[in-house]
Structures are given as C-alpha cells and as structure tokens.
Write an enzyme that holds these catalytic residues in place. Structure first.
Site, PDB file in Angstrom:
ATOM      1  N   SER A  87       0.799  -1.222   0.000  1.00 27.91           N
ATOM      2  CA  SER A  87       0.000   0.000   0.000  1.00 27.91           C
ATOM      3  C   SER A  87       0.831   1.271   0.000  1.00 27.91           C
ATOM      4  O   SER A  87       0.410   2.305  -0.529  1.00 27.91           O
ATOM      5  CB  SER A  87      -0.936   0.009   1.212  1.00 27.91           C
ATOM      6  OG  SER A  87      -0.203  -0.149   2.418  1.00 27.91           O
ATOM      7  N   HIS A 130      -1.086   5.999   6.591  1.00 28.50           N
ATOM      8  CA  HIS A 130      -0.444   5.946   5.278  1.00 28.50           C
ATOM      9  C   HIS A 130      -0.074   7.359   4.822  1.00 28.50           C
ATOM     10  O   HIS A 130      -0.690   8.333   5.249  1.00 28.50           O
ATOM     11  CB  HIS A 130      -1.371   5.306   4.237  1.00 28.50           C
ATOM     12  CG  HIS A 130      -1.460   3.819   4.346  1.00 28.50           C
ATOM     13  ND1 HIS A 130      -2.312   3.197   5.227  1.00 28.50           N
ATOM     14  CD2 HIS A 130      -0.804   2.830   3.689  1.00 28.50           C
ATOM     15  CE1 HIS A 130      -2.175   1.888   5.107  1.00 28.50           C
ATOM     16  NE2 HIS A 130      -1.259   1.641   4.187  1.00 28.50           N
TER      17      HIS A 130
END
Length: 269
Positions: A45, A250
C-alpha cells in the site's frame, strides 16, 4: 556502473537490430513497442499510494495518481506497469506482480514490501488503547519476524526479480517512521513510549531490508529522514493518523511527493 554499461549495450543492440531491418522492418512497425523502456512498480500500500487519494480503479489495490511510481514514470518518460497493491505481502508480489518484468526493455524496478509480512497493521491495532503489555507483545512478535523469516523471503523475491529483469536498475524502497512522540485524536492513545518502540521497529525493518538489498547489489531509497517533522500528529503531517478507513497511517499526497524526491535520484539516468 555495471548496470549502466549493461543498459547501454542493450540500447546499442536495439539500435543495431532496428537498423538491420531496413525498409522491410519499417513496414512492420508494430514490433517497435518492444524497444520502449519500461518501469515496473512492485509492492504494497505504501507503493500503491493508499492515503494519497485519486485512485485509478475500484479494484482494491488503491493505486493513486499521486503515488511515487506514477510520478517517477512521468519524470523518466517510461511506460509504467503499476503492479503495487494494497495489502500485498511478499508472497502476493511473487504470485501476482511479476508478469511484466522483461529482459532488455524493463529499465527500472522499484520494490516496496515487507511491512505487511511483519504485521504492522495488527501491531498498530494492538497498540491502540491503554493495554501497554499487549502493544509490547505485538511489537516483539513483529521484530521476531523481521529478524528471522523476513530476510530470506525478501532475498528470494529479489532473486526472482533480477532473474526476470536482468538488465534493470532495481531499487528497494523503505517506509518512514510513523510517530514523533506527539499524541492527538488520530494517534489512538498510543503513548509516546509506545510510539518510540514502534519507531524502533520501523528502523529495524528499514535496516533489515536495506541489508538484503545491498546483498543483491540493489540501491535502497531510505525515506525516514525525509519525513522528519512530518509524522502523525505533527504540525505538518505527511502521514495520516487514524481516519476510520484503510487509509489510516499511510502517506498523504505530500508524503508521496517526498517519496518521489527520495526515489527518483536512484532511477534517473
């Protein structure tokens, strides 16, 4: 220098071959695409761009238009095979992401994987809240994986990549530390002491990954310093805190810009 020389020889061979085709070769122009230099982006990711928004397809991989592979390919003028996918472990990269590696026209490869194998999302979940013992046990488990099984798994992946794309420059890309000791709503009550342990684990992952990359002669793009001052809960965060979705923890679009600046020098000619 060895990789540069190999690429030059590949290009010379392509030019010589094209010249040898003459007029007949011009008629079959469909074959010209095989000489286009290509970039293959592998990983999880952090490589696909989760957290950066503007995702390219509703396929569960969350490949962002802001992700560093998209930016780097544009800068390089190369065709991008954007294989990185949210949630990928090393075994997923091996099974699903290596199909576009080719001798000759695969010019660049980036690889960013290993965090899911160490169970970082599970560790963050264990550290959310007030059970410090649970957090410390989860961190110890992740560190055990990083120091025991992960090096061999990474080495096997790197061997596969260099075998399939022997003419490519291959760059392994690391991850940032998430925290700087600051707490806020997005840090899920993870204490400064627990944050320090999580950062130590991020360092262990980076150092372990860099060592395996070096064993294979690959460059390692270390982004930890680039993110200094931009951790979760900082005044100018480039990493999301908890936002209630898989985008939590993230890099943002600004974080992906920082990745691009760190990675591109290893890819540029």
């Amino acid at each position: 220098m060895e990789g540069t020389a190999r690429r030059v020889l590949t290009r010379v061979a392509a030019v010589v071959a094209a010249a040898g085709l003459g007029i007949a070769g011009l008629a079959g122009s469909a074959s010209a695409d095989i000489t286009i230099q290509q970039y293959v982006a592998l990983g999880d990711s952090y490589a696909s761009g989760v957290g950066a928004g503007d995702y390219l397809a509703d396929d569960g991989c969350y490949r962002s238009t802001h992700a560093y592979p998209k930016q780097a390919a544009q800068q390089l003028g190369e065709r991008l095979w954007f294989e990185a996918c949210s949630g990928a472990k090393i075994e997923d990269v091996v099974a699903n992401q290596l199909n576009h590696l080719r001798p000759g026209n695969t010019e660049h490869v980036t690889i960013g994987v290993g965090g899911n194998d160490a169970g970082f999302s599970t560790v963050l979940g264990a550290c959310a809240g007030t059970d410090t013992a649970l957090c410390e046990a989860a961190i110890a488990g992740a560190q055990q994986v990083i120091t025991t099984s992960l090096p061999d798994e990474l080495s096997e992946l790197y061997t596969l990549v260099e075998t399939k794309a022997p003419d490519a420059d291959i760059v392994v890309v690391g991850n940032p530390r998430l925290f700087d000791g600051t707490t806020c709503a997005g840090s899920l009550a993870i204490t400064p002491e627990e944050q320090a342990l999580l950062n130590e684990t991020a360092d262990l992952l980076a150092e372990t990954t860099a060592a395996v990359a070096a064993d294979h002669g690959f460059d390692f793009a270390d982004v930890r310093e680039a993110f200094t001052g931009h951790a979760v809960c900082s005044a100018d965060p480039w990493i999301l805190g908890y936002v209630g979705t898989l985008e939590s923890f993230h890099p943002t679009a600004a974080g992906q810009d920082a990745y691009t600046e760190a990675v591109l020098p290893f890819l540029d000619y």
